[in-house]
Design an enzyme around this catalytic site. Structure first.
Site, PDB file in Angstrom:
ATOM      1  N   ASP A  54      -0.202  26.208  23.447  1.00 23.24           N
ATOM      2  CA  ASP A  54       0.808  26.514  24.468  1.00 23.24           C
ATOM      3  C   ASP A  54       1.559  27.786  24.125  1.00 23.24           C
ATOM      4  OD1 ASP A  54       0.335  24.539  26.236  1.00 23.24           O
ATOM      5  OD2 ASP A  54       1.984  23.251  25.625  1.00 23.24           O
ATOM      6  N   ASP A 113      -5.359  17.423  30.505  1.00 25.11           N
ATOM      7  CA  ASP A 113      -4.306  17.499  29.494  1.00 25.11           C
ATOM      8  C   ASP A 113      -4.161  16.152  28.789  1.00 25.11           C
ATOM      9  OD1 ASP A 113      -2.200  18.623  28.076  1.00 25.11           O
ATOM     10  OD2 ASP A 113      -1.172  19.382  29.857  1.00 25.11           O
TER      11      ASP A 113
HETATM   12  C1  DGJ Z   1       0.900  20.995  28.243  1.00 26.90           C
HETATM   13  C2  DGJ Z   1      -0.105  22.071  28.450  1.00 26.90           C
HETATM   14  O1  DGJ Z   1      -0.543  22.574  27.241  1.00 26.90           O
HETATM   15  C3  DGJ Z   1       0.482  23.148  29.336  1.00 26.90           C
HETATM   16  O2  DGJ Z   1      -0.413  24.220  29.456  1.00 26.90           O
HETATM   17  C4  DGJ Z   1       0.831  22.543  30.661  1.00 26.90           C
HETATM   18  O3  DGJ Z   1      -0.345  22.158  31.310  1.00 26.90           O
HETATM   19  C5  DGJ Z   1       1.753  21.382  30.474  1.00 26.90           C
HETATM   20  N1  DGJ Z   1       1.266  20.442  29.519  1.00 26.90           N
HETATM   21  C6  DGJ Z   1       1.980  20.667  31.773  1.00 26.90           C
HETATM   22  O4  DGJ Z   1       2.738  19.560  31.638  1.00 26.90           O
END
Ligand code: DGJ
Length: 749
Positions: A541, A475
């Site tokens: 997301d 991430d």
């Molecule tokens: C952002 C990501 O896009 C999510 O899927 C998740 O992993 C969160 N961060 C976790 O903090």
């Protein structure tokens, strides 16, 4: 015919008649003509549709007929547009290479060609013809002590890529401002299509007129960005998926960058791109070099063909993922930071029972990370939440036959973390006193500092050594602001981006077979640079299927479906609050690398039964999905979207009809299936998984097809006259499968 030289048109450089090289590269319906006349810097008189077999004389004619007339009240010679456009050629648009010496000189290089190779062979002949190929051109500007090597490749897919390396051959430092590669597009490309976006709404298309001036998409985020231009296209008016012509560029890089479309007042148009460097970021000492990222360039008779060139290129790479992309369960939207072993094991049991093949533990397993305020950067399993380490979960997951994956955010720290307290100098920031404004309560670890790099690498390697981890979700949750090495104040984004790539490579080298997912607050790092080091991207997301219809549709302008993380979430979307049927969520997620992101303990038996069926269908169809050609249908309306994949031999197809809105007329455009073999006969079957879509009002042919195991029609009929569309309520969809009829002897396309 003796090639006619142009008149001595260059303002200063004397012609070098034995240094005229013209090259025609051809591949998959694309031609690129490269012109190095009289030893000057290379230009591209043609990039676009195939020109067919050209003789040497034809090639001369192509180059010579592309030379424009000199215009009034401008330089007295025809302006020449180079791949690195330069004032020395009369070009007054954006220059390709700029920088300066400490005394202020060197800002407008005048490069000439010294040598060319084609597929490694030196070019001595004046004219060369070829299929696809790799051309390397060495250029120099002796008075200004600069050397440039341009590499141009026309790949088997018809995708073109170009990059440059500039070397300081002088004795004083050369501060590089920019190395931007430009490609010409014809006047008829009068419309621009690129992308905007934000968190949870990445890759929103925008169309505009390609007027005089610059359409400039600059990115200073230190990551690709949710709002990246993605692919910057210029097309003929109204260019669609299968009609019109389109040219597009994409920079394969995850740091600061720019894409631009420029039309100067003569009418000449370019598409260009390069890394965006901050002042002082790249200063070349004597003999030092800088290499730009690849600028990828696609041409298509329609947007689908332009997309296919990216897909075919990506699929041709040796390290490309297999077609058996494992069904994934990511626990993020199921548990967030609530890491409870019993609950996570129960989730694993439920996942395995459904047919899930990979289980990914997301954020919250390390250090003091009980929420997003602290612990980031301390890659040590939390004894508080995991008193016996991760083994009790990992062993359980692997015993169930699933692979285990783990979340990291290796480039980041919370200020409230052990690592940030011990090494505040390891954080990127403007100076040693101050830090950038926080974003998601976090700062960026300076991976250009060897100690910081080794620290994070060793912490991750220790976990990969200890546990059976086959997959990392990598991430990256903030933009880079004031990203400098604190001790010097010098901008660090360029080196930071390369260091992140290097770290990915080193982890993979130490653990062959390890896969990495590129995630950045969802889909803010989707580019071909990061995909040289990773195996899929997290598109967004936002898992709301209505939003994903849009985001997936346009993410696939660059990426094939197998590289796009695509999950089925709970009924009510966590990002939009919308409620959707499982059927709509399932058929949306099916066209990607399928996953689940849902607290399965909350799902009803009926939902689990349907989910099982979606997973089974994905497994049955993934070979087709991940080898087939993407087809997005131009329907002349914007409320029922139709898209699908066709196998390369055109034997099979799987399509979706998705109602994304309602409209003022009751009937919809007929269903057509572009790309089928017109001479073949196909069995068309509606495929209903789970609950029948709400509001499905089927025409007669559909009812007959449901009664009789499909209907059989010639490919030509399905492609051209089509079938009456079913009526659907909004946010509902149906699947349609196509199979070439057994015994059909017509030749596959
Ligand atoms: C952002 C990501 O896009 C999510 O899927 C998740 O992993 C969160 N961060 C976790 O903090």
């Amino acid at each position: 015919m003796t090639p006619t030289r142009r008149p001595a048109e260059h303002p200063v450089l004397a012609p070098v008649p034995d240094r005229t090289h013209r090259i025609h590269l051809r591949s998959a319906g694309v031609s690129v003509v490269l012109d190095v006349t009289d030893g000057r810097a290379p230009a591209i008189p043609h990039w676009g549709a195939d020109l067919g077999e050209l003789s040497a004389n034809d090639l001369d004619a192509v180059c010579e007929s592309a030379v424009e007339a000199a215009v009034n009240n401008a330089v007295d010679v025809p302006v020449r547009l180079g791949i690195l456009p330069a004032q020395a050629d009369g070009w007054l648009g954006r220059p390709g290479l700029t920088g300066s010496r400490p005394d202020g000189s060197g800002w407008a290089p005048r490069l000439h060609t010294e040598a060319i190779t084609l597929d490694g062979q030196p070019l001595t002949a004046t004219h060369v013809q070829s299929g696809p190929g790799r051309v390397v051109i060495k250029l120099a500007d002796e008075p200004q002590s600069l050397a440039v090597e341009l590499t141009l490749e026309l790949l088997d897919s018809g995708l073109l890529r170009v990059r440059g390396t500039v070397t300081n051959t002088g004795e004083t430092p050369y501060a590089l401002d920019e190395l931007t590669v430009a490609l010409p597009v014809p006047a008829r490309a009068s419309e621009l299509l690129d992308f905007a976006g934000r968190w949870a709404r990445e890759r929103t298309p925008q169309r505009s007129t390609f007027g005089v001036g610059t359409h400039l998409r600059e990115n200073r985020r230190g990551r690709t960005g949710a709002d990246s231009a993605h692919v910057l296209h210029a097309g003929t008016p109204g260019v669609g998926f299968s009609h019109g012509e389109v040219w597009g560029v994409h920079l394969g890089f995850s740091g600061n960058h720019r894409h631009l479309a420029e039309q100067v007042n003569t009418g000449t148009k370019i598409l260009a791109g390069g890394e965006m460097l901050t002042a002082g970021e790249v200063v070349l000492d004597p003999d030092a070099s800088y290499t730009s990222p690849w600028l990828y360039a696609t041409y298509g008779a329609g947007l689908d063909q332009a997309a296919h060139r990216f897909h075919r290129f990506l699929r041709s790479r040796e390290h490309h993922v297999s077609t058996r992309r494992p069904v994934t369960l990511n626990v993020w939207e199921a548990v967030y930071f609530d890491h409870d072993l019993a609950r996570l094991r129960d989730l694993a049991d439920r996942a395995a029972e459904l047919g899930v093949e990979r289980y990914v533990l997301d954020d919250g397993w390390f250090g003091s990370r009980r929420d997003d305020h602290s612990g980031l950067g301390d890659w040590v399993v939390s004894a508080e939440v995991w008193p016996d380490g991760l083994s009790p979960l990992i062993d359980h997951v692997t015993d169930l036959g699933m692979e285990f994956g783990l979340w990291f955010e290796p480039e980041m720290v919370n200020e409230d973390s052990e690592v940030a307290r011990a090494h505040p100098e390891w954080i990127l920031g403007p100076d040693s006193e101050q830090l950038p404004v926080e974003s998601r309560h976090q700062q960026v670890l300076n991976l250009t500092i060897p100690g910081a790099y080794e620290h994070v690498k060793n912490q991750i390697l220790a976990l990969l050594d200890e546990y059976d981890i086959g997959y990392i979700k990598w991430d990256q949750n903030r933009d880079l602001l004031e990203a400098a090495t604190r001790a010097t104040g010098r901008a660090a984004t360029h080196e930071q981006t390369l260091a992140a790539y290097r770290l990915m490579d080193e982890l993979k080298a130490a653990h062959p077979g390890l896969e990495i997912e590129a995630c950045a607050s969802g889909g803010a790092r989707v580019d071909l640079g990061v995909l040289e080091h990773t195996d899929r991207v997290w598109v967004s997301d936002c898992i709301d299927p209505l939003e994903r219809q849009l985001m997936n549709r346009w993410t696939s302008q660059l990426l094939p479906l197998e590289l796009m993380g695509s999950h089925i979430a709970s009924g009510r979307s966590h990002t939009t609050g919308r409620l959707h049927t499982l059927s709509f969520r399932g058929l949306t997620a099916l066209f990607g690398h399928l996953g689940i992101e849902w607290d399965l303990a909350q799902a009803s038996e009926a939902e689990l039964t349907e989910l099982r069926a979606w997973i089974a269908l994905y497994k049955q169809q993934r070979e087709l999905l991940f080898t087939g050609d993407l087809v997005r249908v131009d329907r002349g309306e914007d409320v029922q979207w139709m898209y699908g994949v066709l196998s390369p031999a055109r034997d099979e197809g799987l399509f979706v009809l998705a109602a994304v809105d309602r409209q003022g007329t009751s009937q919809h455009a007929r269903l057509t299936f572009p790309g089928l073999d017109p001479a073949a006969r196909y069995r068309l079957r509606p495929l209903i998984i789970g609950e029948r879509p709400h509001g499905l009002n089927a025409p007669a042919w559909w009812q007959r097809a449901e009664e009789q195991d499909g209907i059989v029609l010639p490919g030509g009929v399905l492609t051209t006259s089509g079938l009456a569309a079913p009526l659907l309520d909004p946010e509902q969809g149906v699947l349609l499968s196509l199979t070439r009829e057994h015994g059909d002897t017509s030749s596959p396309r």
